[in-house]
Design a protein around this motif. Structure first.
Motif, PDB file in Angstrom:
ATOM      1  N   GLY A  38       0.820  -1.190   0.000  1.00 20.75           N
ATOM      2  CA  GLY A  38       0.000   0.000   0.000  1.00 20.75           C
ATOM      3  C   GLY A  38       0.861   1.250   0.000  1.00 20.75           C
ATOM      4  N   LEU A  39       0.219   2.402  -0.057  1.00 24.55           N
ATOM      5  CA  LEU A  39       0.951   3.665  -0.073  1.00 24.55           C
ATOM      6  C   LEU A  39       1.781   3.830   1.194  1.00 24.55           C
ATOM      7  CD1 LEU A  39       1.537   6.451  -1.326  1.00 24.55           C
ATOM      8  CD2 LEU A  39      -0.532   7.295  -0.178  1.00 24.55           C
ATOM      9  N   GLY A  40       1.202   3.502   2.354  1.00 28.16           N
ATOM     10  CA  GLY A  40       1.945   3.613   3.604  1.00 28.16           C
ATOM     11  C   GLY A  40       3.141   2.678   3.651  1.00 28.16           C
ATOM     12  N   ASP A  41       2.964   1.465   3.108  1.00 30.34           N
ATOM     13  CA  ASP A  41       4.094   0.531   3.044  1.00 30.34           C
ATOM     14  C   ASP A  41       5.240   1.112   2.227  1.00 30.34           C
ATOM     15  OD1 ASP A  41       2.762  -1.480   4.509  1.00 30.34           O
ATOM     16  OD2 ASP A  41       1.710  -2.138   2.710  1.00 30.34           O
ATOM     17  N   MET A  42       4.910   1.725   1.097  1.00 31.60           N
ATOM     18  CA  MET A  42       5.958   2.263   0.221  1.00 31.60           C
ATOM     19  C   MET A  42       6.700   3.421   0.871  1.00 31.60           C
ATOM     20  SD  MET A  42       4.179   2.205  -3.531  1.00 31.60           S
ATOM     21  CE  MET A  42       3.305   0.747  -4.115  1.00 31.60           C
ATOM     22  N   TYR A  43       5.971   4.351   1.445  1.00 32.00           N
ATOM     23  CA  TYR A  43       6.636   5.507   2.050  1.00 32.00           C
ATOM     24  C   TYR A  43       7.450   5.101   3.278  1.00 32.00           C
ATOM     25  CZ  TYR A  43       4.275   8.879  -0.952  1.00 32.00           C
ATOM     26  OH  TYR A  43       3.866   9.625  -2.028  1.00 32.00           O
ATOM     27  N   ASP A  44       6.890   4.189   4.080  1.00 35.30           N
ATOM     28  CA  ASP A  44       7.645   3.706   5.235  1.00 35.30           C
ATOM     29  C   ASP A  44       8.919   2.987   4.785  1.00 35.30           C
ATOM     30  OD1 ASP A  44       7.821   2.866   8.175  1.00 35.30           O
ATOM     31  OD2 ASP A  44       7.779   0.917   7.177  1.00 35.30           O
ATOM     32  N   ALA A  45       8.799   2.158   3.755  1.00 32.19           N
ATOM     33  CA  ALA A  45       9.973   1.444   3.259  1.00 32.19           C
ATOM     34  C   ALA A  45      10.986   2.398   2.651  1.00 32.19           C
ATOM     35  CB  ALA A  45       9.551   0.402   2.230  1.00 32.19           C
ATOM     36  N   ALA A  46      10.528   3.438   1.950  1.00 33.10           N
ATOM     37  CA  ALA A  46      11.456   4.396   1.352  1.00 33.10           C
ATOM     38  C   ALA A  46      12.295   5.081   2.420  1.00 33.10           C
ATOM     39  CB  ALA A  46      10.681   5.429   0.530  1.00 33.10           C
ATOM     40  N   PHE A  47      11.664   5.506   3.504  1.00 37.49           N
ATOM     41  CA  PHE A  47      12.418   6.134   4.590  1.00 37.49           C
ATOM     42  C   PHE A  47      13.348   5.131   5.269  1.00 37.49           C
ATOM     43  CE2 PHE A  47       8.973   9.385   4.493  1.00 37.49           C
ATOM     44  CZ  PHE A  47       9.779  10.502   4.354  1.00 37.49           C
ATOM     45  N   ARG A  48      12.885   3.891   5.427  1.00 35.58           N
ATOM     46  CA  ARG A  48      13.743   2.868   6.040  1.00 35.58           C
ATOM     47  C   ARG A  48      14.980   2.617   5.177  1.00 35.58           C
ATOM     48  NH1 ARG A  48      11.734  -0.731   9.925  1.00 35.58           N
ATOM     49  NH2 ARG A  48       9.618  -0.256  10.641  1.00 35.58           N
ATOM     50  N   ILE A  49      14.771   2.513   3.882  1.00 30.55           N
ATOM     51  CA  ILE A  49      15.894   2.238   2.985  1.00 30.55           C
ATOM     52  C   ILE A  49      16.907   3.378   3.027  1.00 30.55           C
ATOM     53  CG2 ILE A  49      16.500   1.992   0.544  1.00 30.55           C
ATOM     54  CD1 ILE A  49      13.797   0.499   0.238  1.00 30.55           C
ATOM     55  N   ILE A  50      16.418   4.611   3.029  1.00 34.37           N
ATOM     56  CA  ILE A  50      17.335   5.756   3.110  1.00 34.37           C
ATOM     57  C   ILE A  50      18.056   5.771   4.450  1.00 34.37           C
ATOM     58  CG2 ILE A  50      17.419   8.274   3.189  1.00 34.37           C
ATOM     59  CD1 ILE A  50      15.118   8.291   1.168  1.00 34.37           C
ATOM     60  N   ARG A  51      17.336   5.425   5.500  1.00 33.12           N
ATOM     61  CA  ARG A  51      17.939   5.464   6.839  1.00 33.12           C
ATOM     62  C   ARG A  51      19.020   4.403   7.000  1.00 33.12           C
ATOM     63  NH1 ARG A  51      14.688   4.035  12.455  1.00 33.12           N
ATOM     64  NH2 ARG A  51      16.495   4.145  13.861  1.00 33.12           N
ATOM     65  N   PHE A  52      18.775   3.200   6.501  1.00 26.28           N
ATOM     66  CA  PHE A  52      19.709   2.095   6.734  1.00 26.28           C
ATOM     67  C   PHE A  52      20.732   1.913   5.606  1.00 26.28           C
ATOM     68  CE2 PHE A  52      16.093   0.908   9.456  1.00 26.28           C
ATOM     69  CZ  PHE A  52      16.765   0.744  10.654  1.00 26.28           C
ATOM     70  N   ASN A  53      20.573   2.684   4.520  1.00 28.94           N
ATOM     71  CA  ASN A  53      21.583   2.694   3.459  1.00 28.94           C
ATOM     72  C   ASN A  53      21.953   4.139   3.133  1.00 28.94           C
ATOM     73  OD1 ASN A  53      21.473  -0.361   2.333  1.00 28.94           O
ATOM     74  ND2 ASN A  53      19.406   0.349   2.808  1.00 28.94           N
ATOM     75  N   PRO A  54      22.389   4.922   4.107  1.00 30.01           N
ATOM     76  CA  PRO A  54      22.570   6.363   3.859  1.00 30.01           C
ATOM     77  C   PRO A  54      23.653   6.672   2.840  1.00 30.01           C
ATOM     78  CG  PRO A  54      23.487   5.753   5.992  1.00 30.01           C
ATOM     79  CD  PRO A  54      22.761   4.555   5.487  1.00 30.01           C
ATOM     80  N   ARG A  55      24.712   5.899   2.831  1.00 28.59           N
ATOM     81  CA  ARG A  55      25.798   6.207   1.899  1.00 28.59           C
ATOM     82  C   ARG A  55      25.405   5.900   0.461  1.00 28.59           C
ATOM     83  NH1 ARG A  55      31.213   3.934   5.095  1.00 28.59           N
ATOM     84  NH2 ARG A  55      31.023   5.302   6.919  1.00 28.59           N
ATOM     85  N   ALA A  56      24.689   4.822   0.262  1.00 29.27           N
ATOM     86  CA  ALA A  56      24.306   4.429  -1.095  1.00 29.27           C
ATOM     87  C   ALA A  56      23.131   5.232  -1.629  1.00 29.27           C
ATOM     88  CB  ALA A  56      23.957   2.944  -1.128  1.00 29.27           C
ATOM     89  N   THR A  57      22.422   5.972  -0.787  1.00 25.38           N
ATOM     90  CA  THR A  57      21.270   6.757  -1.238  1.00 25.38           C
ATOM     91  C   THR A  57      21.571   8.252  -1.129  1.00 25.38           C
ATOM     92  OG1 THR A  57      20.344   6.516   1.000  1.00 25.38           O
ATOM     93  CG2 THR A  57      19.597   4.964  -0.670  1.00 25.38           C
ATOM     94  N   VAL A  58      21.535   8.774   0.086  1.00 30.88           N
ATOM     95  CA  VAL A  58      21.813  10.201   0.277  1.00 30.88           C
ATOM     96  C   VAL A  58      23.259  10.525  -0.074  1.00 30.88           C
ATOM     97  CG1 VAL A  58      21.884  12.065   1.975  1.00 30.88           C
ATOM     98  CG2 VAL A  58      20.028  10.399   2.039  1.00 30.88           C
TER      99      VAL A  58
END
Length: 382
Positions: free
Chosen positions: A85-105
């Motif tokens: 769902g939409l909430g799953d996607m946004y929550d996962a997007a923030f999680r991915i950025i948080r736990f892979n900061p060097r590869a994303t941000v």
């Protein structure tokens, strides 16, 4: 035959005889689909549970689990392996950025900083080599002309380079999302290595999509020129009233069906340019409005957030222009502040947008191709 293994009958051991060692009753057949379990009691209450017992206190359920989630999906990584769902996607997007900061941000900041260093360096050279201030006359001085041309041109070149670099960042984020779905974290170096063999295809995909959009725009503008030159005024008005909404609708359709999902398809499936465009087209079939809604909402959110992040730098540049309008360092200060605002804005907008589009790609594959089963196998879930 002697030596063969005797398996118990499907219904279990014969009545009255003890079960063989290790025998267990067969599991119940799996329930098809992803919907909630059929209800036999009060609405929202699992079968066999007291109607008055509040959610989260039913026996065998984790605290806080909402009704209808007894058959929760596996979640080895950032997303549950089921349609999202939409909430799953946004929550996962923030999680991915948080736990892979060097590869994303980190990758987005690196690309933006390197790209924006070009206009800063060029403007610095002009600042110390040429007098960029006004000479006090009513006309435009040579210094002012150099300041405008050098600043604008270098910012344009830097923006183009940044766009090419961020295209590669988008491909890296797609690989990061695919790894996060099965519980893997990628460093910056690992994410870059994951794009090996697909980088030039990614650039080619961007060129093909850009030529498609540019060609459609050229054809439409050509039609406008022909109509304006050859037709009467009333026909031009009618032509505009009919074709402008139609062209905008066609552009939105093209953005969703052709442009939106080919990048994650190319990077995750490691396919070719035309095959990636075809994959995006097929995955968005009968999912147009859902894909458009999530993509448009994401664009609005990132646009507003990016504007707020870059706003302090824009205000500072305007304040400097008002306070010291004739300073030799005005052009350099403006370019530096603009570059910083672009880097800060890119640090959030690009990783989040790329993560959401990649998650939509995974969601469509799980909905249409049972891709969650393949992800479970990759995660080691039997």
């Amino acid at each position: 035959m002697p030596g063969d293994t005797a398996y118990p009958p499907p219904g279990g051991p014969p009545s009255g005889s003890p079960p063989p060692p290790g025998w267990q009753p067969p599991p119940p057949p799996p329930r098809p689909g992803w919907g909630p379990a059929p209800q036999t009691g009060a609405p929202g209450v699992p079968p066999g549970m007291p109607p008055g017992m509040p959610p989260g206190t039913w026996p065998g359920m984790p605290p806080g689990m909402p009704p209808g989630m007894l058959g929760a999906a596996h979640k080895p990584g950032a997303i549950p392996l089921r349609p999202l769902g939409l909430g799953d996607m946004y929550d996962a997007a923030f999680r991915i950025i948080r736990f892979n900061p060097r590869a994303t941000v980190g990758s987005a900041v690196l690309v933006a900083a390197v790209s924006m260093s070009l206009p800063v360096l060029l403007t610095a050279v002009l600042t110390f080599a040429v007098d960029l201030t006004s000479d006090g006359t009513s006309g435009v001085s040579t210094g002012e002309a150099l300041a405008v041309v050098g600043t604008s041109g270098s910012l344009l070149v830097g923006t183009l380079l940044q766009g090419i670099g961020l295209l590669l960042v988008t491909g890296m984020v797609a690989r990061v999302v695919a790894a996060a779905a099965i519980g893997r974290r990628l460093s910056l170096g690992e994410a870059w290595a994951e794009t090996r063999g697909s980088r030039w295809r990614l650039v080619g995909l961007a060129v093909v999509l850009g030529l498609m959009a540019f060609g459609a725009l050229v054809v439409y503008v050509g039609l406008w020129v022909a109509v304006a030159l050859l037709m009467p005024t009333w026909f031009v008005v009618v032509f505009g009233l009919v074709t402008v909404p139609a062209f905008l609708a066609l552009a939105v359709w093209w953005w969703v069906r052709v442009y939106y999902l080919p990048v994650p398809a190319l990077m995750i499936e490691r396919t070719g340019i035309l095959a990636a465009i075809g994959r995006g087209f097929r995955l968005t079939r009968k999912q147009f409005w859902r894909t458009l809604g999530i993509g448009l909402l994401t664009a609005i959110i990132t646009g507003i957030a990016g504007s707020f992040l870059s706003l302090p730098f824009s205000i500072a540049a305007q304040v400097v222009g008002v306070v010291v309008p004739d300073s030799q360092y005005l052009a350099l200060t403006t370019v530096v502040l603009t570059a910083l605002g672009s880097v800060v804005q890119t640090a959030f907008v690009t990783p989040f947008s790329a993560a959401v589009s990649s998650l939509q790609y995974l969601d469509q594959r799980m909905r249409k191709e049972a891709y969650d089963v393949e992800l479970m196998a990759q995660a080691g879930i039997s």
